[in-house]
Design a protein around this motif. Structure first.
Motif, PDB file in Angstrom:
ATOM      1  N   VAL A 256      61.297  17.821  14.582  1.00 16.95           N
ATOM      2  CA  VAL A 256      60.718  18.292  15.839  1.00 16.95           C
ATOM      3  C   VAL A 256      61.687  17.850  16.919  1.00 16.95           C
ATOM      4  O   VAL A 256      61.752  16.681  17.261  1.00 16.95           O
ATOM      5  CB  VAL A 256      59.325  17.692  16.082  1.00 16.95           C
ATOM      6  CG1 VAL A 256      58.774  18.148  17.419  1.00 16.95           C
ATOM      7  CG2 VAL A 256      58.369  18.091  14.976  1.00 16.95           C
TER       8      VAL A 256
ATOM      9  N   VAL B 113      59.304  13.856  12.255  1.00 20.89           N
ATOM     10  CA  VAL B 113      57.917  13.484  12.041  1.00 20.89           C
ATOM     11  C   VAL B 113      57.747  13.350  10.538  1.00 20.89           C
ATOM     12  O   VAL B 113      57.828  14.335   9.812  1.00 20.89           O
ATOM     13  CB  VAL B 113      56.959  14.565  12.583  1.00 20.89           C
ATOM     14  CG1 VAL B 113      55.523  14.240  12.213  1.00 20.89           C
ATOM     15  CG2 VAL B 113      57.117  14.694  14.081  1.00 20.89           C
TER      16      VAL B 113
ATOM     17  N   ALA C 102      55.658  13.242   7.789  1.00 21.61           N
ATOM     18  CA  ALA C 102      54.245  13.537   7.547  1.00 21.61           C
ATOM     19  C   ALA C 102      53.763  12.986   6.215  1.00 21.61           C
ATOM     20  O   ALA C 102      52.583  12.720   6.040  1.00 21.61           O
ATOM     21  CB  ALA C 102      54.003  15.041   7.615  1.00 21.61           C
TER      22      ALA C 102
ATOM     23  N   GLU D 230      42.047  11.918   6.679  1.00 18.41           N
ATOM     24  CA  GLU D 230      41.786  12.404   8.019  1.00 18.41           C
ATOM     25  C   GLU D 230      42.637  13.634   8.351  1.00 18.41           C
ATOM     26  O   GLU D 230      43.735  13.807   7.850  1.00 18.41           O
ATOM     27  CB  GLU D 230      42.141  11.279   8.984  1.00 18.41           C
ATOM     28  CG  GLU D 230      41.720  11.528  10.397  1.00 18.41           C
ATOM     29  CD  GLU D 230      41.530  10.211  11.122  1.00 18.41           C
ATOM     30  OE1 GLU D 230      42.389   9.324  10.985  1.00 18.41           O
ATOM     31  OE2 GLU D 230      40.529  10.079  11.827  1.00 18.41           O
ATOM     32  N   SER D 231      42.103  14.464   9.234  1.00 22.50           N
ATOM     33  CA  SER D 231      42.846  15.629   9.703  1.00 22.50           C
ATOM     34  C   SER D 231      44.214  15.194  10.222  1.00 22.50           C
ATOM     35  O   SER D 231      44.318  14.272  11.016  1.00 22.50           O
ATOM     36  CB  SER D 231      42.044  16.285  10.816  1.00 22.50           C
ATOM     37  OG  SER D 231      42.781  17.331  11.366  1.00 22.50           O
TER      38      SER D 231
ATOM     39  N   CYS E   6      46.677  13.960   8.332  1.00 20.14           N
ATOM     40  CA  CYS E   6      47.276  12.817   7.630  1.00 20.14           C
ATOM     41  C   CYS E   6      48.342  13.251   6.633  1.00 20.14           C
ATOM     42  O   CYS E   6      48.965  12.416   5.995  1.00 20.14           O
ATOM     43  CB  CYS E   6      46.203  12.008   6.924  1.00 20.14           C
ATOM     44  SG  CYS E   6      45.554  12.838   5.475  1.00 20.14           S
TER      45      CYS E   6
ATOM     46  N   LYS F  12      47.912  15.960   4.134  1.00 21.87           N
ATOM     47  CA  LYS F  12      47.431  16.539   2.871  1.00 21.87           C
ATOM     48  C   LYS F  12      48.086  17.889   2.611  1.00 21.87           C
ATOM     49  O   LYS F  12      48.594  18.152   1.521  1.00 21.87           O
ATOM     50  CB  LYS F  12      45.900  16.716   2.910  1.00 21.87           C
ATOM     51  CG  LYS F  12      45.134  15.447   3.231  1.00 21.87           C
ATOM     52  CD  LYS F  12      43.638  15.671   3.234  1.00 21.87           C
ATOM     53  CE  LYS F  12      43.144  16.611   4.329  1.00 21.87           C
ATOM     54  NZ  LYS F  12      43.332  16.094   5.699  1.00 21.87           N
TER      55      LYS F  12
ATOM     56  N   THR G 288      50.784  19.039   3.913  1.00 20.54           N
ATOM     57  CA  THR G 288      52.217  18.835   3.730  1.00 20.54           C
ATOM     58  C   THR G 288      52.506  18.453   2.283  1.00 20.54           C
ATOM     59  O   THR G 288      53.414  18.991   1.649  1.00 20.54           O
ATOM     60  CB  THR G 288      52.699  17.724   4.672  1.00 20.54           C
ATOM     61  OG1 THR G 288      52.269  18.042   5.989  1.00 20.54           O
ATOM     62  CG2 THR G 288      54.194  17.595   4.637  1.00 20.54           C
TER      63      THR G 288
ATOM     64  N   ALA H 295      57.316  24.440   5.383  1.00 20.78           N
ATOM     65  CA  ALA H 295      57.711  25.044   6.656  1.00 20.78           C
ATOM     66  C   ALA H 295      59.224  24.980   6.793  1.00 20.78           C
ATOM     67  O   ALA H 295      59.869  24.148   6.167  1.00 20.78           O
ATOM     68  CB  ALA H 295      57.056  24.295   7.812  1.00 20.78           C
TER      69      ALA H 295
ATOM     70  N   ASN I 258      61.015  23.947   9.149  1.00 21.16           N
ATOM     71  CA  ASN I 258      61.589  22.739   9.765  1.00 21.16           C
ATOM     72  C   ASN I 258      61.266  21.506   8.927  1.00 21.16           C
ATOM     73  O   ASN I 258      61.433  20.386   9.367  1.00 21.16           O
ATOM     74  CB  ASN I 258      61.093  22.561  11.201  1.00 21.16           C
ATOM     75  CG  ASN I 258      59.598  22.376  11.280  1.00 21.16           C
ATOM     76  OD1 ASN I 258      58.862  22.830  10.410  1.00 21.16           O
ATOM     77  ND2 ASN I 258      59.136  21.682  12.291  1.00 21.16           N
TER      78      ASN I 258
ATOM     79  N   ARG J 176      53.765  22.262  21.401  1.00 24.02           N
ATOM     80  CA  ARG J 176      53.929  22.690  20.013  1.00 24.02           C
ATOM     81  C   ARG J 176      53.384  24.092  19.836  1.00 24.02           C
ATOM     82  O   ARG J 176      52.604  24.584  20.628  1.00 24.02           O
ATOM     83  CB  ARG J 176      53.160  21.760  19.086  1.00 24.02           C
ATOM     84  CG  ARG J 176      53.787  20.402  18.994  1.00 24.02           C
ATOM     85  CD  ARG J 176      53.552  19.852  17.614  1.00 24.02           C
ATOM     86  NE  ARG J 176      53.505  18.414  17.652  1.00 24.02           N
ATOM     87  CZ  ARG J 176      53.098  17.684  16.633  1.00 24.02           C
ATOM     88  NH1 ARG J 176      52.659  18.256  15.534  1.00 24.02           N
ATOM     89  NH2 ARG J 176      53.109  16.377  16.724  1.00 24.02           N
TER      90      ARG J 176
ATOM     91  N   GLY K 194      45.614  22.064   9.973  1.00 27.16           N
ATOM     92  CA  GLY K 194      44.443  22.930  10.084  1.00 27.16           C
ATOM     93  C   GLY K 194      43.381  22.355  11.014  1.00 27.16           C
ATOM     94  O   GLY K 194      42.855  23.041  11.893  1.00 27.16           O
ATOM     95  N   GLY K 195      43.082  21.102  10.825  1.00 28.44           N
ATOM     96  CA  GLY K 195      42.039  20.474  11.632  1.00 28.44           C
ATOM     97  C   GLY K 195      42.448  20.360  13.097  1.00 28.44           C
ATOM     98  O   GLY K 195      41.621  20.497  14.002  1.00 28.44           O
ATOM     99  N   GLN K 196      43.726  20.112  13.321  1.00 34.21           N
ATOM    100  CA  GLN K 196      44.197  20.023  14.708  1.00 34.21           C
ATOM    101  C   GLN K 196      44.077  21.381  15.387  1.00 34.21           C
ATOM    102  O   GLN K 196      43.625  21.496  16.523  1.00 34.21           O
ATOM    103  CB  GLN K 196      45.651  19.528  14.729  1.00 34.21           C
ATOM    104  CG  GLN K 196      45.776  18.065  14.315  1.00 34.21           C
ATOM    105  CD  GLN K 196      47.213  17.654  13.975  1.00 34.21           C
ATOM    106  OE1 GLN K 196      48.084  18.483  13.759  1.00 34.21           O
ATOM    107  NE2 GLN K 196      47.438  16.347  13.924  1.00 34.21           N
TER     108      GLN K 196
HETATM  109  N1  LIG Z   1      55.794  22.586  10.971  1.00 28.23           N
HETATM  110  C1  LIG Z   1      55.479  21.400  11.518  1.00 28.23           C
HETATM  111  N2  LIG Z   1      56.278  20.840  12.445  1.00 28.23           N
HETATM  112  C2  LIG Z   1      55.970  19.663  12.986  1.00 28.23           C
HETATM  113  N3  LIG Z   1      54.901  18.925  12.689  1.00 28.23           N
HETATM  114  C3  LIG Z   1      54.067  19.420  11.762  1.00 28.23           C
HETATM  115  C4  LIG Z   1      54.313  20.675  11.137  1.00 28.23           C
HETATM  116  N4  LIG Z   1      53.301  20.916  10.269  1.00 28.23           N
HETATM  117  C5  LIG Z   1      52.481  19.854  10.343  1.00 28.23           C
HETATM  118  N5  LIG Z   1      52.925  18.948  11.250  1.00 28.23           N
HETATM  119  C6  LIG Z   1      52.305  17.661  11.584  1.00 28.23           C
HETATM  120  O1  LIG Z   1      52.328  16.848  10.420  1.00 28.23           O
HETATM  121  C7  LIG Z   1      51.110  16.140  10.274  1.00 28.23           C
HETATM  122  C8  LIG Z   1      50.494  16.413   8.918  1.00 28.23           C
HETATM  123  O2  LIG Z   1      50.047  17.777   8.863  1.00 28.23           O
HETATM  124  P1  LIG Z   1      49.256  18.388   7.630  1.00 28.23           P
HETATM  125  O3  LIG Z   1      49.114  19.836   7.899  1.00 28.23           O
HETATM  126  O4  LIG Z   1      49.900  17.967   6.383  1.00 28.23           O
HETATM  127  O5  LIG Z   1      47.836  17.661   7.793  1.00 28.23           O
HETATM  128  P2  LIG Z   1      46.523  17.775   6.920  1.00 28.23           P
HETATM  129  O6  LIG Z   1      46.304  16.452   6.296  1.00 28.23           O
HETATM  130  O7  LIG Z   1      46.588  18.943   6.030  1.00 28.23           O
HETATM  131  O8  LIG Z   1      45.426  17.975   8.037  1.00 28.23           O
HETATM  132  P3  LIG Z   1      44.156  18.960   8.110  1.00 28.23           P
HETATM  133  O9  LIG Z   1      43.082  18.314   7.330  1.00 28.23           O
HETATM  134  O10 LIG Z   1      43.837  18.960   9.563  1.00 28.23           O
HETATM  135  O11 LIG Z   1      44.590  20.277   7.605  1.00 28.23           O
HETATM  136  C9  LIG Z   1      50.231  16.545  11.443  1.00 28.23           C
HETATM  137  O12 LIG Z   1      50.236  15.539  12.401  1.00 28.23           O
HETATM  138  C10 LIG Z   1      50.856  17.818  11.973  1.00 28.23           C
HETATM  139  O13 LIG Z   1      50.712  17.915  13.364  1.00 28.23           O
END
Ligand SMILES: Nc1ncnc2c1ncn2[C@@H]1O[C@H](COP(=O)(O)OP(=O)(O)OP(=O)(O)O)[C@@H](O)[C@H]1O
Ligand SMILES: Nc1ncnc2c1ncn2[C@@H]1O[C@H](COP(=O)(O)OP(=O)(O)OP(=O)(O)O)[C@@H](O)[C@H]1O
Ligand code: SF4
Ligand code: SF4
Ligand SMILES: [Mg+2]
Ligand SMILES: [Mg+2]
Lengths: 338, 299, 325
Positions: free
Chosen positions: A16, A21, A23, A42-43, A45, A47, A49, A59, A61, C154, C161-163
């Protein structure tokens, strides 16, 4: 039981701007053959990724910054794209979290399913058509609606179509990112039962990302808990729900409404928000929100350890877990953190 | 703001750029692009490249009319016409008219087609019914005869030809864009914009148009070839603008002067070849571009 | 000012499907997504809307925010027929009623940054540009996105997804509407965050008197925020009443099956088969009489011929000939 998939020390970073970041950071877990493994947390966190990295649909990037993903004797993290592509659908399939979006609006649903069956499964048109109808029956959609366009489906129907697609070629592993979020309990139950049947009969393994503890309780043999990009607890589901060792897992339970126990008392959230993954804190990542954080927690990161057989946890105070569980069950413990 | 300043360009934007990106993966398209580059350079720098005025009647050093010279004679690379005009200069200037005709027609077709498609697809109802009936009418019109009739009855000028073409060709663009708009209209973010009170104009401009631009572009680029070809046919049939030097005009001139019978290949082959090259180059490019826009459904 | 904000009377939404060829072949040409629904929502009331996937919940919500117009019957907002609003009235309606979309991945323009997404309603409502930044930040904080500045620039695909789901929620709440259709608003949030967001919902309801329809398949969550619950099946209302009563003593056979199927967060829950099979009939071709009859354990002859009209049983309305007897 043999291990089908083994993730070791995996790190995934998103670029970014000039920051990374991270993840998913140095995390791993195993999926024994023929088991359903839940992935909760948690949202944000990591998962999704993690799930995407396993199927290498990341993705543009994103980058796998380290670690390995051993699947059936191959390291998926290092496999050339062409070979990886040959595995998709047939050996590993993926239900994205955006499943409701995963159908192309321009083509009829039937065409899209048959395309996969014929292209990837080498089926004839007739066989593919029959299989498509069978798949729709499996997920509870009238087969007359195969000829609809995606926008004519309700949200849940689209999600079910994506599930049908993932099961189309009887893969060994299905990576499912929140597959049943949009489904009512009856259809949800039907689909979860279907997965369990396939698990029993065909030895299907599933990694199921979900936030729904009751889905985990109903379906998953093992459960992996992530927090801020790290695996913090990993064990069989019964133990996880009855005797969690990590304070975050303990907190999760309070926030979950249970229809079948009395009272509609206030749910207790875990106050605060997760750390910025571009600049994670030293020490335990949960420390800022953990009611049990000690001095050591803020300076030194706890390493994941197998404290009991098959029960991995990353917490300095895991040995005092019995005591902590008692305190964690009181809402005041968490409210004090707000 | 920690990250605000350093966020990379979003993937979606680059996806749009990739749509407008040149189709360099396809060898045919690459050949087409090279031809086009030459064509455009020639057209733009015609006054520098062409040794003579294409309409000027030339004389030899002995003050004879420089008619029907063969290539190379008296320094005329491609020889001269029966009227004593330099063929090479005509080809070069012809490129300029072709480019002008092509681009204007492309622009008009893309513009009219996009507007029709947007209005028709977005508003539906009677707007749609009306515009699509008009499109049906346009589909019913035989293209070349229509253009000929319009060109014949109006003042002979390249512009009338271009307008006549645009009047017919917008139909394909309009239809395709309409169906694209129909599917965009039901996208969640378009509906969300409606619920949050955005006006129709705002929704069309901000949320829908950016997604159809690549399509307009594609159809515009297809129209270039058609326009050049049509203009050539019209001129060849003698309905063109007699003052404008175009490749079609050259062919007609050659034909009327019995160049064919006299086997004056140097006269009619160059314009013919130029037309074929540019038109097929155009089609190669649009085909490559189309593959880029609509990759075969498969995953 | 009457105390009801939303009134639907025998409302229908039939989608046209198929083309002239399928019509000639005698195939049904409509999907009866909403078929004869009557209900009234009082100001400040939160109502849960439950039902099987594809039963018409979203469709009903779409009618109420005027993304779709009823094809029969009427749907009113604050006394005015929603489909007939025009001009300034419609503009005002647009800032008074909002929808939280079911599919967050499609509900935000992929070309728009989060900031721009949230500024759009502000600009439409004529809010002064100077206030935008603060309101955007406040809305993101409200929905539990801590440290909102990091998200502003962003783009949607860079969020989890949750965000993203919370961004969609923030957009709906940013104008402080009177009425919200929340379509599975927390489906992608894990429980700890969800509890926080649900508390926000309760809080907004109490503070601003928000009227809300809360579509969800999760009865436990509906129970947490809604005092009243409506259960739909194949475009019709089956049961309507206080949530607690429905949870503890469902009357309609479909509601009974629904409540029985709710999974619990315990590993030792029963895996016994459900009282009804899965798979609703095709809404293009609904059964005659009671739409639930081909799956109903209590079905009798009369169910095939007579459409059960909602009957008052105690605190509830139930559409079943035999419920409660
Ligand atoms: N393409 C991206 N570029 C930059 N940051 C990203 C990208 N995709 C996800 N993130 C960030 O990486 C982190 C992990 O995202 P991820 O989608 O894996 O979460 P998650 O655990 O699946 O959450 P949710 O339950 O909300 O779907 C988050 O903070 C998100 O903002
Ligand atoms: N534009 C449309 N054209 C035709 N049929 C449609 C259209 N939109 C929805 N439907 C159909 O109407 C019925 C109701 O759909 P709706 O989206 O309201 O269901 P829902 O209750 O929200 O389901 P879910 O819980 O799965 O989202 C479904 O059978 C669906 O296929
Ligand atoms: S290591 Fe410390 S801060 Fe981290 S979870 Fe354990 S007790 Fe809490
Ligand atoms: S009316 Fe008949 S079919 Fe319908 S729910 Fe009641 S008993 Fe069952
Ligand atoms: Mg996710
Ligand atoms: Mg829906």
């Amino acid at each position: 039981m043999t291990t089908l998939l083994s993730v070791k020390d995996l790190s995934i970073a998103y670029k970014v701007g000039s920051n990374d970041v991270v993840a998913v950071s140095n995390s791993g877990f195993d999926v024994p053959k023929g088991t359903i493994v839940g992935l909760v947390g948690e949202s944000g966190c990591g998962k999704t990724t993690m799930a995407r990295a396993l199927t290498r649909v990341i993705a543009d990037n994103a980058r796998i910054a380290g670690g390995e993903i051993a699947f059936d004797g191959q390291d998926l993290a290092a496999l050339p794209e062409a070979k990886m592509n040959a595995l998709r659908w047939r050996d590993i399939s993926f239900i994205p979290q955006s499943a409701m979006n995963s159908l192309d609006p321009v083509y009829r649903v039937e065409y899209q399913i048959m395309e996969v069956l014929r292209d990837r499964g080498g089926m004839t048109r007739r066989a593919a058509r029959a299989r498509a109808a069978e798949l729709f029956e499996m997920v509870g959609i009238d087969k007359g609606r195969l000829r609809d366009f995606p926008h004519q489906f309700s949200g849940g129907m689209r999600q079910r179509a994506a599930i049908a697609l993932a099961l189309a070629l009887n893969p060994k592993l299905v990576v499912a990112d929140e597959p049943v979020t949009a489904l009512d309990v009856i259809i949800q139950r039907q689909i979860l039962d279907q997965l369990r049947t396939l698990q029993r009969e065909l030895g299907l393994s599933v990694i199921m990302v979900t936030h729904d503890i009751s889905v985990v309780a109903y379906t998953c043999d093992r459960t992996v808990v992530m927090y801020a990009g790290k695996v913090v607890e990993d064990c069989d589901t019964a133990t996880l729900l009855n005797r969690p060792l990590h304070p975050y897992t303990m907190g999760l339970k309070n926030a979950f409404p249970d229809l079948k126990s009395a009272g509609s008392g206030v749910l207790t959230p875990i106050a605060g928000s997760p750390p910025d993954l571009a600049d994670p804190p030293d020490g335990c990542r949960f420390a800022a929100r953990c009611p049990f954080a000690a001095e050591l927690c803020r300076s030194t990161e706890p390493a994941p350890l197998e404290v009991e057989k098959g029960h991995i946890v990353a917490c300095h105070r895991a040995s005092e877990a019995a005591q902590l569980r008692l305190e964690a069950s009181k809402p005041q413990t968490w409210e004090a953190m707000a | 703001m920690p990250e605000a300043a350093v966020i990379r360009k979003p993937r979606v934007l680059s996806r749009v750029f990739s749509a407008v990106r040149l189709p360099v993966g396809d060898p045919f398209a690459v050949v087409g692009l090279v031809i086009y580059a030459l064509f455009i350079v020639t057209a733009l720098s015609a006054p520098l490249i062409a040794p003579y005025d294409p309409t000027e009647i030339l004389y030899t050093e002995n003050y004879d009319l420089a008619s029907d010279l063969l290539p190379g004679e008296e320094g005329h690379v491609l020889g001269t016409t029966s009227l004593g005009r330099d063929i090479f200069s005509q080809i070069v200037w012809g490129a300029r008219s072709a480019l002008l005709v092509g681009l204007t027609a492309a622009f008009m077709v893309a513009f009219i087609g996009s507007i029709v498609g947007l209005l028709s697809g977005y508003f539906g109802g009677w707007v749609d019914a009306l515009l699509m009936r008009l499109a049906d009418v346009a589909f019913g019109i035989p293209f070349l005869p229509f253009v000929i009739v319009i060109s014949a009855f109006s003042e002979p000028s390249i512009w009338n030809t271009v307008i006549a073409m645009a009047l017919v060709l917008w139909r394909d663009t309009g239809r395709v864009i309409r169906s694209q708009v129909l599917s965009l209209r039901s996208r969640g973010y378009v509906e969300a914009a409606r619920v949050s009170g955005s006006s129709d104009l705002k929704i069309i401009l901000r949320h829908i148009t950016p997604n159809i631009l690549p399509l307009s572009f594609l159809y515009g680029s297809i129209a270039i070839g058609w326009a050049i070809l049509t203009e050539a046919s019209i001129s060849f049939l003698g309905f063109g603008d007699p003052d404008a030097i175009s490749w079609g005009f050259m062919l007609q001139d050659a034909f009327n002067s019995q160049a064919l019978a006299r086997q004056a290949y140097h006269w009619f082959i160059p314009p013919g070849l130029a037309i074929i090259l540019v038109v097929s180059a155009g089609f190669f490019i649009s085909r490559g571009y189309e593959n880029l826009l609509f990759p075969k459904l498969g995953r | 000012m009457s105390d009801s904000l939303i009134e639907m009377t025998n409302a229908q939404l039939h989608y046209k499907v198929g083309n002239s060829i399928s019509a000639m072949m005698g195939l049904p040409s409509t999907v009866k997504a909403v078929d004869g629904v009557s209900l009234t929502l009082k100001r400040g009331e939160s109502v849960g809307l439950l039902g099987e996937s594809g039963c018409g919940k979203t469709s009903m919500g779409r009618v109420l925010v005027r993304l779709e117009q009823v094809t029969g019957g009427s749907a009113r907002f604050d006394g005015k027929e929603i489909g007939q609003m025009k001009g300034a009235e419609l503009q005002a309606f647009r800032s008074r009623s909002q929808m939280i979309f079911q599919n967050p991945f499609d509900a935000v323009n992929p070309r728009y940054s989060i900031r721009r997404t949230l500024e759009e309603p502000l600009s439409n409502a004529g809010i002064k540009r100077g206030e935008w930044h603060d309101r955007v930040i406040a809305a993101l904080e409200l929905v539990g996105l801590g440290d909102p500045e990091q998200f502003l620039e962003r783009f949607p695909h860079q969020l989890s997804g949750g965000q993203l789901q919370r961004v969609v929620m923030a957009r709906a709440l940013i104008l402080e509407p009177e009425f919200v259709v929340a379509d599975e608003p927390v489906s992608m949030l894990d429980v700890s965050v969800r509890a926080g967001v649900l508390n926000v919902f309760r809080d907004v309801r109490d503070r601003l008197g928000l009227t809300a329809i809360y579509i969800s398949h999760d009865l436990a969550l509906v129970r947490y925020v809604c005092e009243r619950t409506i259960v739909m099946y194949l475009g019709r209302i089956m049961e309507d009443g206080p949530t607690e009563d429905i949870v503890h003593a469902p009357l309609h056979p479909y509601t009974q099956a629904l409540v029985a199927a709710v999974p619990t967060p315990h590993v030792d829950q029963s895996h016994a088969p459900l009282p009804i099979g899965a798979g609703a009939p095709d809404p293009r071709n609904p059964p005659s009489g009671c739409v639930f009859r081909d799956r109903c354990p209590l079905v009798q002859d009369r169910c095939a011929s007579d459409i059960p009209q909602p009957r008052k049983i105690g605190t509830r309305l139930v559409a079943c000939h035999f419920a409660g007897s």
